[in-house]
Design an enzyme around this catalytic site. Structure first.
Site, PDB file in Angstrom:
ATOM      1  N   GLY A   1       1.053  -1.263   0.143  1.00  0.00           N
ATOM      2  CA  GLY A   1       0.032   0.024  -0.030  1.00  0.00           C
ATOM      3  C   GLY A   1       0.852   1.300   0.101  1.00  0.00           C
ATOM      4  CB  SER A   2       0.057   4.980  -0.639  1.00  0.00           C
ATOM      5  OG  SER A   2      -0.832   4.938   0.634  1.00  0.00           O
TER       6      SER A   2
ATOM      7  CB  ALA B   1      -4.665  -0.577   9.117  1.00  0.00           C
TER       8      ALA B   1
ATOM      9  CE  LYS C   1      -3.072  -5.580   6.481  1.00  0.00           C
ATOM     10  NZ  LYS C   1      -2.533  -4.375   5.641  1.00  0.00           N
TER      11      LYS C   1
ATOM     12  CD  GLU D   1      -1.756  -6.537   3.206  1.00  0.00           C
ATOM     13  OE1 GLU D   1      -1.352  -5.434   2.745  1.00  0.00           O
ATOM     14  OE2 GLU D   1      -3.096  -6.645   3.582  1.00  0.00           O
TER      15      GLU D   1
END
Ligand code: 5RP
Length: 219
Positions: A29-30, A83, A94, A103
């Site tokens: 994710g970012s 999250a 998530k 994950e």
């Protein structure tokens, strides 16, 4: 401070949690990407990393960080990941990026889970963010009907296939009063690979980015 600046701040703070000479787990994710960019600056401090997605593996490699197969590792000292929602009990939703299954596997093998998130992610009750559920493609309709019986409205994530070759149902309209119980109930539906509730293995530490700086929160 923008949301992205808060994500960058927690990514920098998470670097302080990285032990020397170890293999660590890295999320997707970012916010995780900001962490990887910081990790690149101290890459000689670690032996390597286990990635929770192909995207993360590619970014790690682009920084010259060795990416290891989880099957060659007994335990990871640390897992750092973002999250979509997190409570004060460290229970999370998530899977907004669709990487929930890997994950959850990497988190299961990790001694310490540090969640990195901006302040918009901290909630009192999970469920406003649609709960991602990874499903074997042929079971999509059956699992959707079963999820509807639990009170949710599942929607197929259009045009998306997970790294494991499966589909995602995003379940809207759930008010999750008991995340530990619901995580187990959904995982028992035949055809479900895993769901995005991380309550049975919650985070150990939340680094929360706020406009007043990074807060450390534990359950
Ligand atoms: C990916 C995830 C991410 O951690 C979650 O979606 C948060 O992403 P971001 O850091 O971009 O806000 O679970 O599957």
């Amino acid at each position: 401070m923008t949301q992205d600046e808060m994500k960058q701040a927690v990514a920098r703070a998470a670097i302080e949690q990285v032990p020397s000479g170890c293999i660590i787990g890295v999320g997707t994710g970012s916010t995780a990407n900001h962490f990887i960019n910081e990790l690149g600056k101290i890459k000689n401090k670690i032996e390597g990393a286990v990635a929770s997605s192909e995207a993360t593996a590619n970014l790690l490699r682009s920084h010259g960080i060795a990416v290891l197969d989880l099957n060659s590792v007994d335990q990871l000292e640390l897992y750092v990941d973002g999250a979509d929602e997190i409570t004060h009990n460290m229970h999370m939703i998530k899977g907004g990026g669709g990487a929930l299954t890997r994950e959850k596997i990497v988190a299961a093998v990790s001694r310490k889970f540090v969640c990195v998130a901006d302040e918009t992610k901290l909630v009192d009750l999970l469920g406003k963010f649609p709960l991602p559920v990874e499903v074997i493609p042929m079971a999509r309709s059956y699992v959707s009907r079963e999820l509807a019986k639990l009170g949710g409205q599942p929607k197929l994530r259009a045009g998306f296939t997970t790294d494991n070759g499966n589909v995602i149902l995003d379940v809207h309209g759930l008010s999750i009063m008991n995340p530990v119980e619901l995580e187990g109930i959904i995982n028992q539906i035949t055809g479900v690979v895993t769901n995005g509730l991380f309550a049975r293995r919650p985070a150990d530490l939340l680094l929360l980015g706020t406009s007043n700086g990074v807060r450390q929160i534990r359950a």
